[in-house]
Design an enzyme around this catalytic site. Structure first.
Site, PDB file in Angstrom:
ATOM      1  N   GLN A   1       6.952 -15.157  12.435  1.00 21.31           N
ATOM      2  CA  GLN A   1       6.694 -13.739  13.395  1.00 21.31           C
ATOM      3  C   GLN A   1       5.347 -13.844  13.529  1.00 21.31           C
ATOM      4  OE1 GLN A   1       8.134 -11.179  10.302  1.00 21.31           O
ATOM      5  NE2 GLN A   1       6.279  -9.862  10.911  1.00 21.31           N
TER       6      GLN A   1
ATOM      7  N   HIS B   1       3.973   1.226   2.132  1.00 21.32           N
ATOM      8  CA  HIS B   1       5.111   0.621   1.457  1.00 21.32           C
ATOM      9  C   HIS B   1       5.955   1.564   0.491  1.00 21.32           C
ATOM     10  CE1 HIS B   1       2.818  -3.072   2.965  1.00 21.32           C
ATOM     11  NE2 HIS B   1       4.085  -3.409   3.360  1.00 21.32           N
TER      12      HIS B   1
ATOM     13  N   HIS C   1       0.927  -1.294  -0.098  1.00 21.45           N
ATOM     14  CA  HIS C   1       0.041  -0.223   0.033  1.00 21.45           C
ATOM     15  C   HIS C   1       0.986   1.253  -0.020  1.00 21.45           C
ATOM     16  CE1 HIS C   1       1.095   0.072   4.286  1.00 21.45           C
ATOM     17  NE2 HIS C   1       0.680  -1.191   4.430  1.00 21.45           N
TER      18      HIS C   1
END
Ligand code: AMP
Length: 277
Positions: free
Chosen positions: A58, A34, A31
């Site tokens: 993660q 970034h 999006h």
């Protein structure tokens, strides 16, 4: 723009790249947040590299990993339009040939804020970032302040391990209503999206000035006020805490496919009357 899936091939390519390399690691579903990191890299380096890798270590919740959005075709188009030179797409085996036997563990800040209810999350983040930095060997790497705790932990990791890379923090990019852009926003239910902007509003609502005479108790009271306001909006509050001149928050809201966790942070106006903490 070259898209490279074979990391053996990438190593050969990397050896031949000269000049300053800028690097933006991502998990895809790109999006404007970034995009701002990519623009920064392209403007300030000779060559820019982006990685797309959804890092399993993660994620605490397998369903969260399963539901993580993927928009590869659009991601590649966006990266190319910004001027990225290389996109690398490592596989799980490229990143974890050791089966995650070796890990980067931080014992302080990673246990606070998001680390409290997400055991091992930052170990996964730091480990994958260390590996990606070793693969790309950038002069500069770009991270968003939306994930401020992550940014600080990565910066500190690079200093702790004497790594020759500059970690650059980029400001949070927000939707028009103030909601921090996130790949997870796509997963919000319609009603949840309609009120999600109140998260940032509430984080900024309590006294935003840290003054010389403000005590820890004052700060905790302000954080509690924010947490109460978030609860009144119907959000499930994970935490609201002030650290490093910022108010951090995490909430859980209804998604289209189960619950979605959102995080954000706002900078507090500091040194108002010469005070610092
Ligand atoms: P992710 O793909 O979510 O792992 O994010 C990749 C990078 O983009 C991380 O450094 C994030 O902090 C950064 N990022 C994500 N959302 C935003 C945003 N709204 N503004 C600025 N940076 C962001």
């Amino acid at each position: 723009m070259k898209v490279i899936e074979d990391m053996q091939h990438w190593r050969d390519v990397r050896r031949k790249i000269g000049g300053d390399v800028g690097f933006v690691p991502t998990m895809g579903a790109l999006h404007k947040g970034h995009a701002s990191l990519l623009h920064c890299s392209v403007e300030n380096n000779d060559v820019s590299v982006m990685s797309i890798y959804v890092n399993p270590t993660q994620f605490n919740d397998p369903a969260d990993l399963q539901n993580y959005p993927s928009t590869m075709k659009q991601d590649l188009q966006l990266a190319e339009s910004i001027g990225v030179d290389y996109v690398i797409l490592p596989s799980d085996h490229d990143i974890y040939p050791d089966g995650f036997r070796y890990q980067v563990i931080e014992n302080e800040f990673s246990r606070q804020l998001c680390g409290v209810n997400r055991a091992g999350h930052f170990t996964g983040v730091l480990t994958v970032v260390m590996k990606l930095l070793n693969m790309v060997k950038p002069r500069r790497a770009y991270f968003g302040k939306k994930d401020y705790q992550q940014y600080v932990l990565i910066k500190d990791m690079c200093a702790a391990f004497c790594m020759d890379v500059e970690i650059v923090g980029c400001e949070t990019v927000r939707e028009r209503d103030g909601l921090a852009m996130s790949s997870r926003n796509k997963l919000l239910s319609e009603p949840a999206r309609a009120v999600a902007h109140k998260f940032k509003q509430a984080l900024s609502c309590a006294p935003a000035k840290i003054s010389a005479d403000q005590t820890l108790a004052d700060q905790k009271m302000a954080d509690q006020l924010v947490a109460d306001r978030l609860a009144a909006y119907g959000f499930q509050v994970d935490y609201v805490e002030t650290r490093k001149h910022r108010r951090f928050g995490a909430i859980v809201v209804e998604g289209r496919n189960g619950q979605v966790r959102l995080i954000d942070n706002v900078e507090l106006e500091s040194k108002v009357i010469g005070g610092d903490q």
